[in-house]
Design a protein around this motif. Structure first.
Motif, PDB file in Angstrom:
ATOM      1  N   ILE A   1       0.464 -37.028 -11.756  1.00 47.12           N
ATOM      2  CA  ILE A   1       1.190 -37.672 -10.653  1.00 47.12           C
ATOM      3  C   ILE A   1      -0.089 -37.970  -9.530  1.00 47.12           C
ATOM      4  O   ILE A   1      -0.965 -37.312  -9.617  1.00 47.12           O
TER       5      ILE A   1
ATOM      6  N   GLU B   1       7.168 -41.185  -8.205  1.00 48.32           N
ATOM      7  CA  GLU B   1       6.633 -40.231  -8.689  1.00 48.32           C
ATOM      8  C   GLU B   1       7.653 -39.362  -9.151  1.00 48.32           C
ATOM      9  O   GLU B   1       7.486 -38.510 -10.248  1.00 48.32           O
TER      10      GLU B   1
ATOM     11  N   ARG C   1       8.095 -40.074 -12.966  1.00 53.26           N
ATOM     12  CA  ARG C   1       6.764 -39.616 -13.733  1.00 53.26           C
ATOM     13  C   ARG C   1       7.085 -37.633 -14.017  1.00 53.26           C
ATOM     14  O   ARG C   1       6.880 -37.503 -14.961  1.00 53.26           O
TER      15      ARG C   1
ATOM     16  N   LEU D   1       1.287 -41.464 -19.673  1.00 54.44           N
ATOM     17  CA  LEU D   1       1.098 -42.022 -18.278  1.00 54.44           C
ATOM     18  C   LEU D   1       0.211 -42.997 -17.976  1.00 54.44           C
ATOM     19  O   LEU D   1       0.310 -43.640 -17.065  1.00 54.44           O
TER      20      LEU D   1
END
Length: 157
Positions: free
Chosen positions: A30, A46, A49, A70
């Motif tokens: 992140i 975020e 994520r 990611l």
């Protein structure tokens, strides 16, 4: 700054401890911006994520694999539903295999949980005299059987 979350807000919204969020940031999973006072501020995107990280970990995906996934998302913008769909499609085969193995474990262990292995003739996991040792380490009867390996086990790689 209204769309940005403090680490405490991100923690409450995601259910992840601030220490874990700092760890995820250190690993590059992140991202946070910093204020003039060096405080972390997270974009609301975020949250998605972090949710992806949490659920992936819960099904046994390593942080290295999560990072690779990611890293495939765009950095310059918030990932779109299409970006997440592509990531999901890339993982579909791996997740299907994990589901298959979990179902096999569940089904094969149903008979073992209470049996105490009193009937070795019916045990799906019975391996007399470790006959499967030559196939490699681990639960050979539960894992997919290896195919012909072109490199012999005793040769240097």
């Amino acid at each position: 700054m209204l769309d940005l979350l403090t680490i405490g807000e991100l923690s409450v919204r995601s259910g992840v401890a601030p220490s874990a969020l700092r760890y995820y940031e250190r690993l590059g999973l992140i991202r946070a911006d910093r204020t003039g006072g060096n405080q972390r501020r997270y974009a609301r995107a975020e949250l998605r994520r972090v949710a992806f990280i949490r659920i992936s970990q819960q099904v046994g995906v390593s942080l290295d694999e999560i990072r690779a996934a990611l890293d495939s998302l765009p950095e310059a913008r918030t990932p779109s539903p299409q970006d997440w769909a592509r990531l999901s499609a890339d993982w579909r085969g791996r997740l299907d295999e994990k589901i298959r193995l979990l179902a096999k474990l569940r089904d094969d262990l149903d008979g073992c949980i209470g049996c105490g292995c009193l009937s070795m003739q019916r045990c799906a996991l019975y391996n007399p005299e470790d006959a499967l040792a030559g196939e490699g380490p681990g639960a050979r009867l539960m894992l997919p059987r290896p195919t012909e390996d072109p490199t012999p086990a005793d040769s240097p790689a």
